[in-house]
Motif scaffolding. Structure first.
Motif, PDB file in Angstrom:
ATOM      1  N   ASN A  75       0.871  -1.257   0.242  1.00  0.00           N
ATOM      2  CA  ASN A  75       0.082  -0.045   0.051  1.00  0.00           C
ATOM      3  C   ASN A  75       0.581   1.344   0.467  1.00  0.00           C
ATOM      4  O   ASN A  75       1.778   1.660   0.851  1.00  0.00           O
ATOM      5  N   SER A  76       0.842   2.223  -1.423  1.00  0.00           N
ATOM      6  CA  SER A  76       1.619   2.866  -1.604  1.00  0.00           C
ATOM      7  C   SER A  76       1.039   4.191  -0.916  1.00  0.00           C
ATOM      8  O   SER A  76       1.512   4.764  -1.559  1.00  0.00           O
ATOM      9  N   ASN A  77       0.096   4.543  -0.739  1.00  0.00           N
ATOM     10  CA  ASN A  77      -1.102   5.460  -0.862  1.00  0.00           C
ATOM     11  C   ASN A  77      -0.652   6.707   0.687  1.00  0.00           C
ATOM     12  O   ASN A  77      -1.995   7.174   0.785  1.00  0.00           O
ATOM     13  N   ASN A  78       0.242   5.981   1.324  1.00  0.00           N
ATOM     14  CA  ASN A  78      -0.228   6.493   2.265  1.00  0.00           C
ATOM     15  C   ASN A  78      -1.437   6.418   3.712  1.00  0.00           C
ATOM     16  O   ASN A  78      -1.377   7.771   4.307  1.00  0.00           O
ATOM     17  N   ASP A  79      -1.976   5.804   3.347  1.00  0.00           N
ATOM     18  CA  ASP A  79      -3.034   5.581   4.181  1.00  0.00           C
ATOM     19  C   ASP A  79      -3.334   4.250   5.001  1.00  0.00           C
ATOM     20  O   ASP A  79      -3.340   3.760   4.460  1.00  0.00           O
ATOM     21  N   SER A  80      -2.490   4.697   5.968  1.00  0.00           N
ATOM     22  CA  SER A  80      -2.186   3.214   7.038  1.00  0.00           C
ATOM     23  C   SER A  80      -3.111   2.757   7.295  1.00  0.00           C
ATOM     24  O   SER A  80      -4.728   3.483   7.645  1.00  0.00           O
ATOM     25  N   SER A 206      14.143   3.907  -8.322  1.00  0.00           N
ATOM     26  CA  SER A 206      12.859   4.680  -8.270  1.00  0.00           C
ATOM     27  C   SER A 206      12.358   4.760  -6.312  1.00  0.00           C
ATOM     28  O   SER A 206      11.830   4.776  -6.864  1.00  0.00           O
ATOM     29  N   ARG A 207      13.255   4.183  -5.647  1.00  0.00           N
ATOM     30  CA  ARG A 207      12.788   4.076  -4.048  1.00  0.00           C
ATOM     31  C   ARG A 207      14.491   4.197  -3.496  1.00  0.00           C
ATOM     32  O   ARG A 207      14.019   2.614  -3.324  1.00  0.00           O
ATOM     33  N   SER A 208      14.374   4.850  -2.831  1.00  0.00           N
ATOM     34  CA  SER A 208      16.073   4.414  -2.228  1.00  0.00           C
ATOM     35  C   SER A 208      15.880   3.902  -0.823  1.00  0.00           C
ATOM     36  O   SER A 208      16.749   3.687  -0.643  1.00  0.00           O
ATOM     37  N   PHE A 209      14.654   4.678  -0.458  1.00  0.00           N
ATOM     38  CA  PHE A 209      14.194   3.614   1.031  1.00  0.00           C
ATOM     39  C   PHE A 209      12.642   3.509   1.097  1.00  0.00           C
ATOM     40  O   PHE A 209      12.173   4.532   0.487  1.00  0.00           O
ATOM     41  N   GLY A 210      12.714   2.958   1.980  1.00  0.00           N
ATOM     42  CA  GLY A 210      10.965   3.149   2.305  1.00  0.00           C
ATOM     43  C   GLY A 210      10.583   3.413   3.772  1.00  0.00           C
ATOM     44  O   GLY A 210      11.768   1.974   4.284  1.00  0.00           O
ATOM     45  N   ILE A 211       9.905   3.185   4.494  1.00  0.00           N
ATOM     46  CA  ILE A 211       8.748   3.214   5.949  1.00  0.00           C
ATOM     47  C   ILE A 211       7.964   2.124   5.986  1.00  0.00           C
ATOM     48  O   ILE A 211       6.944   2.870   5.640  1.00  0.00           O
ATOM     49  N   PHE A 212       8.141   0.866   6.881  1.00  0.00           N
ATOM     50  CA  PHE A 212       7.360  -0.225   6.184  1.00  0.00           C
ATOM     51  C   PHE A 212       6.219  -0.597   7.455  1.00  0.00           C
ATOM     52  O   PHE A 212       7.436  -0.398   8.156  1.00  0.00           O
ATOM     53  N   ARG A 213       5.488  -0.772   7.409  1.00  0.00           N
ATOM     54  CA  ARG A 213       4.921  -1.704   8.385  1.00  0.00           C
ATOM     55  C   ARG A 213       3.806  -3.241   7.549  1.00  0.00           C
ATOM     56  O   ARG A 213       3.685  -2.235   7.134  1.00  0.00           O
ATOM     57  N   LEU A 214       3.373  -3.468   8.901  1.00  0.00           N
ATOM     58  CA  LEU A 214       2.413  -4.410   8.465  1.00  0.00           C
ATOM     59  C   LEU A 214       1.113  -3.836   8.605  1.00  0.00           C
ATOM     60  O   LEU A 214       0.939  -3.502   9.901  1.00  0.00           O
ATOM     61  N   SER A 215       0.135  -4.255   7.751  1.00  0.00           N
ATOM     62  CA  SER A 215      -0.760  -3.682   7.555  1.00  0.00           C
ATOM     63  C   SER A 215      -1.785  -4.495   9.288  1.00  0.00           C
ATOM     64  O   SER A 215      -1.304  -5.244   9.002  1.00  0.00           O
ATOM     65  N   ASP A 216      -2.687  -4.187   9.358  1.00  0.00           N
ATOM     66  CA  ASP A 216      -3.385  -4.709  10.904  1.00  0.00           C
ATOM     67  C   ASP A 216      -4.711  -4.254  10.417  1.00  0.00           C
ATOM     68  O   ASP A 216      -5.440  -3.046  10.185  1.00  0.00           O
ATOM     69  N   PRO A 217      -5.888  -5.671  10.620  1.00  0.00           N
ATOM     70  CA  PRO A 217      -5.172  -6.434  11.246  1.00  0.00           C
ATOM     71  C   PRO A 217      -4.843  -7.780  10.212  1.00  0.00           C
ATOM     72  O   PRO A 217      -4.005  -8.173  10.435  1.00  0.00           O
ATOM     73  N   GLY A 218      -4.821  -7.102   8.785  1.00  0.00           N
ATOM     74  CA  GLY A 218      -4.661  -8.062   7.874  1.00  0.00           C
ATOM     75  C   GLY A 218      -2.975  -8.755   8.015  1.00  0.00           C
ATOM     76  O   GLY A 218      -3.090  -9.787   7.864  1.00  0.00           O
ATOM     77  N   GLU A 238      -7.376 -11.579   3.437  1.00  0.00           N
ATOM     78  CA  GLU A 238      -8.062 -12.007   3.316  1.00  0.00           C
ATOM     79  C   GLU A 238      -9.337 -11.410   2.722  1.00  0.00           C
ATOM     80  O   GLU A 238     -10.161 -10.949   1.528  1.00  0.00           O
ATOM     81  N   ASP A 239      -9.323  -9.328   3.526  1.00  0.00           N
ATOM     82  CA  ASP A 239      -9.392  -8.392   2.692  1.00  0.00           C
ATOM     83  C   ASP A 239      -9.444  -7.808   1.471  1.00  0.00           C
ATOM     84  O   ASP A 239     -10.060  -7.084   1.040  1.00  0.00           O
ATOM     85  N   GLY A 240      -8.073  -8.918   0.646  1.00  0.00           N
ATOM     86  CA  GLY A 240      -7.445  -8.111  -0.106  1.00  0.00           C
ATOM     87  C   GLY A 240      -6.391  -6.945   0.024  1.00  0.00           C
ATOM     88  O   GLY A 240      -6.233  -6.719  -1.476  1.00  0.00           O
ATOM     89  N   SER A 241      -6.636  -6.464   1.241  1.00  0.00           N
ATOM     90  CA  SER A 241      -5.979  -5.386   0.818  1.00  0.00           C
ATOM     91  C   SER A 241      -4.138  -5.976   1.211  1.00  0.00           C
ATOM     92  O   SER A 241      -3.518  -7.327   1.357  1.00  0.00           O
TER      93      SER A 241
END
Length: 265
Positions: A75-80, A206-218, A238-241
Motif C-alpha cells: 500500500n503506497s498511498n500513505n493511508d495506513s 525508483s525508491r531509495s528507502f521505504g518506511i514500512f509496517r505490517l497492515s493491521d489486522p490483515g 482475506e480482505d484483499g489488502s
C-alpha cells in the motif's frame, strides 16, 4: 563499542536485537510491558522538549514521509490501515544517510547491514527516535541477523528506552519487504503497534528507502499464523489488502538529536 553523536549533545541510547528467536520473544515482551508500566507511572522522567531536541529554531522542519511511486506490492498511498489509532513518530532527517554511510563497506561487498531504533515517548503521544544501535551481526547478500542478543537487550533495558523499529540495507535489491523481513518485523509490531521497518536500497532508482509496517489486522494475522522459515511466499489478507504498507505516522524532524552506537567495533 563506538559512540557517534550526530547532533548537538549526547542522548541516552537504547535498542533491541534484530531477529528475535522464539525462545527470547516471551522475555522480550515481558520486559517491554514493564517498560510501558514504568513510563506510564513515572512522574520524574525528563521533558523530551529538553532531552531530545534543542531549543526549536525558527527554521526547524518537521515533515511527513510520503510515498513516491505507485508499485502494487504494498500500500503506497500513505493511508495506513491503523493511521488514526497510532502515535506519531519523529526520526532525524539524517538517519538514513548516516546509516548508509556506516553500511558502506558491507554494501560494497553486497552484504546487508542492520540496526535497531529506539525512542522516548513524550506525553503518551509522540515517539522520538534518538538512537540507532548497530549490533554485532552475521550478514549475507539478502539477510542480516544480530548476534549476542543478551548484550543488546541488556543495554536497551538498562537505559529504559523503547524499541520502535529497525533499519537494514538491500545492497543490490529493490526497496521492498521480503518474507524474512516480514517475520523479523512481526515481533516488533506485536510489542509496539507503532513499530516500523526502514529498508534502504541504494541501487533502487525508483525508491531509495521505504518506511514500512505490517497492515493491521490483515498482515499481522498472516504473520501470526505463518509457521514457515526462510524465503517463502505469503498469501494475501482475506480482505484483499496488502500484507504490508508505507507508514503514514512517521515524520522527519530536522532538529532531533540523534546518536549511533556501533557494537561491531
Amino acid at each position: 563499542m563506538e559512540l557517534i553523536t550526530t547532533h548537538a549533545e549526547q542522548i541516552a541510547p537504547y535498542f533491541l536485537p534484530h531477529l528475535l528467536s522464539t525462545a527470547s520473544l516471551s522475555s522480550q515482551l515481558q520486559g517491554h510491558e514493564q517498560w510501558f508500566a514504568r513510563n506510564e507511572n513515572s512522574k520524574n522522567s525528563p521533558s523530551l522538549a529538553i532531552s531530545c531536541t534543542a531549543k526549536l529554531p525558527q527554521d526547524v522542519q518537521i515533515s511527513p514521509i510520503t510515498g513516491d511511486d505507485e508499485r502494487g506490492d504494498f500500500n503506497s498511498n500513505n493511508d495506513s490501515s491503523a493511521s488514526g489509532l497510532l502515535k506519531t513518530l519523529h526520526i532525524s532527517t539524517r538517519l538514513m544517510d548516516d546509516f548508509l554511510a556506516l553500511s558502506k563497506s558491507n554494501t560494497e561487498k553486497d552484504l546487508e547491514t542492520c540496526g535497531i531504533l529506539g525512542a522516548h515517548l513524550q506525553e503518551k503521544e509522540t515517539f522520538y527516535v534518538t538512537t540507532l544501535v548497530i549490533p554485532k551481526q552475521e550478514s549475507t547478500s539478502n539477510s542480516c541477523q544480530a548476534i549476542n542478543e543478551e548484550e543488546v537487550y541488556a543495554i536497551h533495558s538498562e537505559r529504559s528506552l523503547c524499541p520502535v523499529g529497525w533499519i537494514h540495507t538491500h545492497p543490490s535489491q529493490s526497496c521492498f519487504m521480503s518474507s524474512i523481513d516480514l517475520h523479523t518485523h512481526y515481533p516488533y509490531q506485536v510489542m509496539v503497534p507503532e513499530a516500523f521497518a526502514i529498508v534502504v536500497a541504494p541501487t533502487d532508482a525508483s525508491r531509495s528507502f521505504g518506511i514500512f509496517r505490517l497492515s493491521d489486522p490483515g498482515g499481522m494475522k498472516i504473520l501470526r499464523e505463518c509457521q514457515e522459515d526462510g524465503f517463502h511466499p505469503h498469501k494475501g489478507p482475506e480482505d484483499g489488502s496488502p500484507i504490508y504498507e508505507l507508514c503514514s505516522n512517521v515524520y522527519q524532524n530536522s532538529n532531533l538529536r540523534f546518536e549511533i552506537i556501533d557494537l561491531r567495533s
